[in-house]
Design an enzyme around this catalytic site. Structure first.
Site, PDB file in Angstrom:
ATOM      1  N   LYS A  63       0.829  -1.225   0.000  1.00  0.00           N
ATOM      2  CA  LYS A  63       0.000   0.000   0.000  1.00  0.00           C
ATOM      3  C   LYS A  63       0.853   1.260   0.000  1.00  0.00           C
ATOM      4  CE  LYS A  63      -2.181  -0.596   3.913  1.00  0.00           C
ATOM      5  NZ  LYS A  63      -1.761  -1.909   4.406  1.00  0.00           N
ATOM      6  N   ARG A  98      11.215  -6.605   6.138  1.00  0.00           N
ATOM      7  CA  ARG A  98      11.166  -5.161   6.389  1.00  0.00           C
ATOM      8  C   ARG A  98      11.549  -4.840   7.835  1.00  0.00           C
ATOM      9  NH1 ARG A  98       5.522  -2.065   5.543  1.00  0.00           N
ATOM     10  NH2 ARG A  98       5.118  -2.679   7.691  1.00  0.00           N
ATOM     11  N   ARG A 115      -1.669  -8.541  13.111  1.00  0.00           N
ATOM     12  CA  ARG A 115      -2.158  -7.542  12.141  1.00  0.00           C
ATOM     13  C   ARG A 115      -2.873  -8.215  10.973  1.00  0.00           C
ATOM     14  NH1 ARG A 115       3.462  -5.248  11.433  1.00  0.00           N
ATOM     15  NH2 ARG A 115       2.738  -4.096   9.623  1.00  0.00           N
TER      16      ARG A 115
HETATM   17  P1  ADP Z   1       0.317  -2.001   7.981  1.00  0.00           P
HETATM   18  O1  ADP Z   1      -0.717  -1.866   6.913  1.00  0.00           O
HETATM   19  O2  ADP Z   1       1.602  -2.591   7.478  1.00  0.00           O
HETATM   20  O3  ADP Z   1      -0.181  -2.690   9.225  1.00  0.00           O
HETATM   21  P2  ADP Z   1       0.137   0.846   8.698  1.00  0.00           P
HETATM   22  O4  ADP Z   1       1.285   1.758   8.790  1.00  0.00           O
HETATM   23  O5  ADP Z   1      -0.904   1.125   7.674  1.00  0.00           O
HETATM   24  O6  ADP Z   1       0.803  -0.575   8.468  1.00  0.00           O
HETATM   25  O7  ADP Z   1      -0.598   0.745  10.120  1.00  0.00           O
HETATM   26  C1  ADP Z   1       0.118   0.503  11.315  1.00  0.00           C
HETATM   27  C2  ADP Z   1      -0.826   0.497  12.519  1.00  0.00           C
HETATM   28  O8  ADP Z   1      -1.463   1.781  12.639  1.00  0.00           O
HETATM   29  C3  ADP Z   1      -1.985  -0.490  12.466  1.00  0.00           C
HETATM   30  O9  ADP Z   1      -1.620  -1.788  12.884  1.00  0.00           O
HETATM   31  C4  ADP Z   1      -3.003   0.182  13.415  1.00  0.00           C
HETATM   32  O10 ADP Z   1      -2.661  -0.022  14.757  1.00  0.00           O
HETATM   33  C5  ADP Z   1      -2.798   1.657  13.118  1.00  0.00           C
HETATM   34  N1  ADP Z   1      -3.744   2.135  12.059  1.00  0.00           N
HETATM   35  C6  ADP Z   1      -3.415   2.578  10.820  1.00  0.00           C
HETATM   36  N2  ADP Z   1      -4.513   2.921  10.126  1.00  0.00           N
HETATM   37  C7  ADP Z   1      -5.574   2.693  10.948  1.00  0.00           C
HETATM   38  C8  ADP Z   1      -6.988   2.828  10.820  1.00  0.00           C
HETATM   39  N3  ADP Z   1      -7.573   3.287   9.708  1.00  0.00           N
HETATM   40  N4  ADP Z   1      -7.774   2.492  11.890  1.00  0.00           N
HETATM   41  C9  ADP Z   1      -7.231   2.041  13.019  1.00  0.00           C
HETATM   42  N5  ADP Z   1      -5.919   1.875  13.207  1.00  0.00           N
HETATM   43  C10 ADP Z   1      -5.083   2.192  12.191  1.00  0.00           C
END
Ligand code: ADP
Length: 190
Positions: free
Chosen positions: A11, A125, A142
């Site tokens: 993403k 990563r 996750r």
């Molecule tokens: P990845 O998709 O690799 O898990 P992200 O950087 O998108 O990494 O997200 C890391 C963390 O941030 C998630 O595991 C969650 O705890 C939080 N997070 C990100 N976006 C959201 C969202 N839309 N709602 C709730 N928590 C979020």
């Protein structure tokens, strides 16, 4: 447009490239939240433990952080959202909010990558990302949270006829080309 895909699917990488190609901002909720954690803001303090456990940060916290950026006074001509919405409540509230503001999502891109490849990429990563959630236990958590809370959004957007499913395997450039040729077939201006 949105990128709706599990952790490790690409993403962030694709989101940056698409935003550049279309000349619009790229909002990555994970990056925004990590910046809050690094700066020790109140929001960062609220979010940190959830992130370290691999759980979703509460909907209200995320919604209040992201939606105002999409249609404030300096409303961008378009945007790439990466990592939001991630729960049905977030999707439903974004939809209602968009209706009230006269804006809508035009395309939702899902990136399809097999689970074992996701785990492999994230462990790799984790060796240099410095992210406290890139360890095997949190990665598995996750992925489970994605399956339970985020995957149902695919049907939500399929029902609205804006879901574009793309194979996320193969070289980064090839995945970008697949997404762009799918986007070329739809009208992003309405
Ligand atoms: P990845 O998709 O690799 O898990 P992200 O950087 O998108 O990494 O997200 C890391 C963390 O941030 C998630 O595991 C969650 O705890 C939080 N997070 C990100 N976006 C959201 C969202 N839309 N709602 C709730 N928590 C979020």
């Amino acid at each position: 447009m949105l990128l709706l895909a599990p952790p490790g699917a690409g993403k962030g990488t694709q989101g940056k490239r698409l935003a550049e190609a279309y000349g619009v901002p790229h909002f990555a909720t994970g990056d925004l939240l990590r910046a809050h954690v690094a700066n020790g803001t109140r929001l960062g303090q609220q979010a940190k433990d959830y992130m370290d456990r691999g759980e979703l940060v509460p909907d209200r916290v995320v919604i209040d952080t992201i939606l105002p950026r999409l249609a404030g006074r300096d409303r961008p001509p378009g945007f790439v959202l990466d990592g939001f919405p991630r729960s049905l409540a977030q999707a439903e509230q974004s939809y209602q909010w968009g209706q009230a503001k006269g804006t809508t999502f035009h395309a939702v891109i899902s990136l399809d990558v097999p689970e074992e490849e996701l785990v492999r990429r994230l462990i790799e990563r984790g060796k240099h990302s410095g992210r406290s959630d890139d360890n095997e236990e949190t990665i598995r958590k996750r992925l489970a949270v994605f399956r339970e809370e985020t995957e149902p959004l695919l049907d939500f957007y399929r029902g609205r006829d804006i879901l574009i499913e793309v194979d996320g395997m193969g070289p980064v450039d090839e995945v970008t080309n697949r997404i762009r040729s799918a986007l070329d077939r739809i009208d992003l201006s309405q």
